[in-house]
Design a protein around this motif. Structure first.
Motif: not given
Length: 190
Positions: A127-129, A168-175, A3-7
């Motif tokens: 939840x997003x993940x 600005x964009x803060x990116x989270x990627x996870x699993x 999952x990639x989350x861009x804030x």
């Protein structure tokens, strides 16, 4: 499954210039211009959200996003301090402001503690993940800070050590319950 989350932090409004707890005010003219200039610079996302604040919703519109308001992404509830300038609150309640800046469990303003904010955002990230894909959310800077605290699994008092610039964009990627963090990429067309 990744999952990639861009804030995306919102464009500036008068509240930021005045160092005021969110008062529901709109974007400044300069903020509107900067957001419009950045429209089209974000990748397509499977799910697009916005904090319910006026400036986050307006930033999403100016960026050309069709974002669903998400109550869980609201900035920290500041209770009695909402809409007031930090200098005004610090003059009237210096001990309380000192406690707020030092203690992540402080909720003496009648709102939410920073730890509660971090826990709420950790729940949203969990939840997003559950679904792979790309998520984009225009959120208040304190939500970005809370997400970074959660991703890095650092103590909640690290919250104040993170700066989040407008647009600005803060990116989270996870699993698997683990997140990687990319901090503060400028949002622009280049």
């Amino acid at each position: 499954m990744t999952t990639r989350v861009m804030l995306v932090s919102p464009a500036a409004g008068a509240s930021q210039r005045e160092v005021r707890f969110d008062d529901g005010g709109p974007l400044s003219e300069a903020g509107v211009r900067r957001a419009r200039a950045a429209a089209g610079s974000l990748p397509v996302a499977d799910r697009v959200f916005a904090s319910p604040s006026v400036r986050c919703r307006d930033t999403a519109v100016e960026l050309g996003l069709s974002a669903r308001p998400e109550a869980e992404l609201a900035g920290c509830a500041m209770g009695d301090w909402g809409g007031r300038a930090l200098a005004e609150v610090a003059a009237a309640e210096p001990v309380a402001v000192s406690s707020w800046l030092r203690d992540p469990d402080f909720d003496g303003h009648g709102g939410e503690s920073l730890r509660q904010l971090c826990d709420r955002i950790a729940g949203w990230l969990t939840t997003m993940a559950l679904d792979a894909g790309r998520v984009l959310a225009v959120v208040e800077p304190d939500v970005v800070r809370a997400a970074a605290v959660c991703a890095l699994r650092v103590p909640a008092d690290a919250f104040w050590r993170l700066d989040v610039a407008p647009l600005t964009v803060t990116e989270l990627s996870g699993r698997g319950g683990r997140w990687n963090l990319g901090l503060g990429r400028a949002l622009d067309r280049g």
